[in-house]
Design a protein around this motif. Structure first.
Motif, short mmCIF file in Angstrom:
data_model
loop_
_atom_site.label_atom_id
_atom_site.label_comp_id
_atom_site.label_asym_id
_atom_site.label_seq_id
_atom_site.Cartn_x
_atom_site.Cartn_y
_atom_site.Cartn_z
N ALA A 97 0.69 -1.12 0.02
CA ALA A 97 -0.10 -0.06 0.03
C ALA A 97 0.74 1.27 -0.10
O ALA A 97 0.58 2.27 -0.57
N TYR A 98 1.92 1.11 0.98
CA TYR A 98 2.80 2.35 0.93
C TYR A 98 3.40 2.84 -0.38
O TYR A 98 3.46 4.12 -1.15
N LYS A 154 2.84 1.49 -3.57
CA LYS A 154 1.92 1.79 -4.30
C LYS A 154 1.34 3.36 -4.41
O LYS A 154 1.28 4.07 -5.48
N ALA A 155 1.14 3.95 -3.40
CA ALA A 155 0.80 5.36 -2.87
C ALA A 155 2.04 6.19 -3.50
O ALA A 155 1.68 7.48 -4.06
N LYS A 156 3.34 5.72 -3.36
CA LYS A 156 4.55 6.58 -3.98
C LYS A 156 4.85 6.15 -5.28
O LYS A 156 5.76 6.61 -6.02
N ASN A 157 3.93 5.58 -6.26
CA ASN A 157 4.39 4.79 -7.41
C ASN A 157 5.80 4.17 -7.41
O ASN A 157 6.54 4.52 -8.47
N ASP A 212 -2.68 -8.49 -4.90
CA ASP A 212 -3.49 -7.75 -4.23
C ASP A 212 -4.47 -8.30 -3.27
O ASP A 212 -4.91 -7.38 -2.54
N PHE A 255 1.33 7.74 7.86
CA PHE A 255 0.91 7.02 6.80
C PHE A 255 1.03 5.67 6.58
O PHE A 255 0.35 4.94 6.28
N TYR A 256 2.46 5.41 7.00
CA TYR A 256 2.62 3.82 6.94
C TYR A 256 2.01 3.29 7.93
O TYR A 256 1.54 2.07 7.83
N CYS A 283 -1.25 2.17 6.80
CA CYS A 283 -0.84 1.05 6.06
C CYS A 283 -1.27 -0.33 6.56
O CYS A 283 -1.73 -1.01 6.09
N GLN A 343 -4.91 -0.89 7.85
CA GLN A 343 -5.43 -1.19 6.66
C GLN A 343 -5.17 -2.77 6.38
O GLN A 343 -6.01 -3.68 6.00
#
Length: 525
Positions: free
Chosen positions: A291-292, A294-297, A337, A460-461, A464, A467
């Motif tokens: 998740a982390y 992916k959010a940072k591309n 996923d 934020f991490y 993640c 979640q």
């Protein structure tokens, strides 16, 4: 005087200002359980009480009052010797948080303290008492924390846990131990004596290593048989991909953690038969990293690899400190996923990696690591660190997840009840995030330490992580056996019913006739 093993010495050789080689933990206590001592009031624990409490337990471990002495030019591994100038108040510090004293303030302060290297000329440990925890969720106001730092050259996670247990009581009312005051330090060894021993060891150690090599003769066949029997999935093969976490480390740190109920972990394991707590936590980290990144591309197509330390400490080695571990490599399933598929991927990976580690003979490999002359080991290690070769190499693993189970019963420190326990790891060049799994009194805790330049947003991490855990709680095994639906019996035809009705009657009639003939024969007799 005791010499370090090769593995322990490597942590001393790789120590830099940006990568201090200590491990530790942050423990939070509720002082309301403390009895009144030395004229003080009940429910209060002062700094002097803590000093007195620790002083009475200094004989519990070698590391408390022994320092490291290096051999000139590092021609041999260092030695542990008594510190003639030991000062308890240097090693136990005292600060307070500004108000309101919340969790974020505590994490920032803990990261700052933890980022500072230990003084390598003194005993390699440090405690910092942090007061003013008045606004931390799940922690009573007025609580305090104690941040531990122990150099990795002195202990691994398991021996560190045993030291932590030695610093605690099972009852808040246990009387403090009295310091006996019979400490008689030995003088530091003379440099010429160390050089003389180095010459002997640099000849003896390689010979000893050659003798140990015979234990590796069966390994190739065991590995070949295991590889054929336990084939690795195609999406698990290959080296660890390079990510934002795998580059040069700065001297700055961030720290955070989350606590989960052991009962919830068990629910996940029920949905995935055969899963261990370690499997669940590695899958949890895999989902968090996915998740982390992916959010940072920055999410690679291949799965990230996790290093999972495994203790090879035997029952005979329980009393010894130092490091006795090897490392498993486990795919984290970050390319998947689905949380369910990710956990099943991790389960297969850990099972295979554990079997491979056992087949290789991890204890033997650790012993053979000491076969190289110590001077050559020190020189090559320091050269790699100074030239930056480590951070430029492709990583063997992307992060580490170490699991150090703790006590499942309440513990007390100077009468104060331990309410929360958070492990703190170690960052090496090329590995900018480290995860520690601990447990205490019915809860499992996941904490992470990261480079602040690499992870400027630890909140934020942490989100993640939360979640990822929620996804695992909802997940169901894709390999679960589906219940068989009951099929209603077909209606029988009239002809079938008549045939079934006549069969029993014939059997009964035949049976009755046979019985009648038997009675007639008995009557004639």
């Amino acid at each position: 005087m005791e010499q370090l093993s090769t593995l322990d010495a490597l942590f001393a050789y790789t120590e830099t200002q940006s990568t201090p080689m200590h491990i530790g933990q942050m423990l939070i206590y509720d002082p309301s359980t403390a009895p009144a001592t030395n004229g003080g009031k009940k429910g209060a624990v002062g700094f002097k009480d803590i000093l007195r409490y620790i002083e009475g337990r200094l004989d519990g471990a070698r590391i408390f009052r022994q320092k490291l002495v290096r051999v000139p030019l590092d021609l041999d591994h260092p030695y542990w010797v008594d510190d003639a100038d030991f000062d308890l108040e240097y090693h136990v510090r005292h600060i307070a948080l500004p108000q309101p004293g919340d969790w974020r303030q505590l994490c920032i302060q803990a990261a700052r303290i933890y980022a500072r290297p230990l003084d390598m000329k003194r005993p390699l440990w440090e405690f910092t008492v942090i007061e003013g925890l008045n606004n931390v969720d799940g922690v009573p106001p007025g609580s305090f924390a104690v941040l531990h730092k122990f150099h990795h050259a002195a202990m691994d996670g398991k021996s560190g846990l045993e030291m932590t247990l030695a610093l605690h009581d099972m009852d808040a009312k246990m009387a403090p131990r009295e310091f006996e005051g019979n400490y008689r330090p030995e003088p530091d060894p003379a440099p010429l004596n160390l050089l003389f021993k180095a010459q002997i060891n640099n000849v003896v150690n390689p010979v000893r290593g050659l003798k140990t090599l015979q234990n590796l003769l069966p390994v190739p066949k065991r590995m070949f048989d295991l590889t054929r029997r336990m084939k690795q999935r195609d999406d698990a093969k290959g080296r660890a991909p390079k990510t934002r976490f795998n580059k040069k480390i700065s001297p700055h740190r961030v720290f955070d953690g989350r606590e989960f109920s052991l009962a919830d972990i068990k629910k996940i394991r029920i949905n995935f038969p055969g899963a261990t707590v370690n499997d669940v936590m590695i899958a949890l980290v895999g989902g968090s990293l996915r998740a982390y990144l992916k959010a940072k591309n920055d999410l690679p197509e291949k799965t990230l690899k996790i290093g999972a330390p495994v203790s090879v400490r035997s029952d005979d080695d329980k009393a010894s400190a130092g490091n006795q571990v090897t490392m498993m490599q486990v795919g984290a399933g970050t390319h998947l996923d689905s949380a369910a598929e990710r956990l099943e991927f991790v389960m297969a990976e850990t099972q295979r990696s554990k079997a491979m580690t056992e087949a290789m003979g991890a204890k033997t490999l650790m012993e053979i690591s000491g076969a190289m002359p110590a001077g050559l080991t020190a020189a090559s290690t320091k050269l790699m660190v100074r030239m930056g070769l480590v951070e430029n190499m492709n990583p063997a693993v992307n992060t580490v997840v170490t699991n150090v189970p703790g006590p499942m019963v309440p513990m007390y420190f100077a009468g104060a009840k331990l309410v929360k326990s958070f492990g703190m790891g170690i960052l090496a060049e090329g590995q900018g995030v480290f995860h520690v799994v601990t447990s205490y009194n019915g809860n499992v805790i996941l904490t992470f330490l990261a480079d602040r330049e690499i992870m400027p947003d630890p909140e934020f991490y942490a989100a993640c992580v939360e979640q990822s855990f929620m996804d695992l709680m909802k997940a169901k095994s894709t390999k679960a056996v589906k219940p068989v639906k009951k099929v209603a019996p077909k209606k029988k035809s009239v002809a079938v019913k008549k045939a079934e009705a006549t069969k029993p009657k014939k059997r009964v009639a035949a049976s009755a006739a046979t019985a009648g003939r038997g009675r007639a024969k008995r009557a004639k007799k």
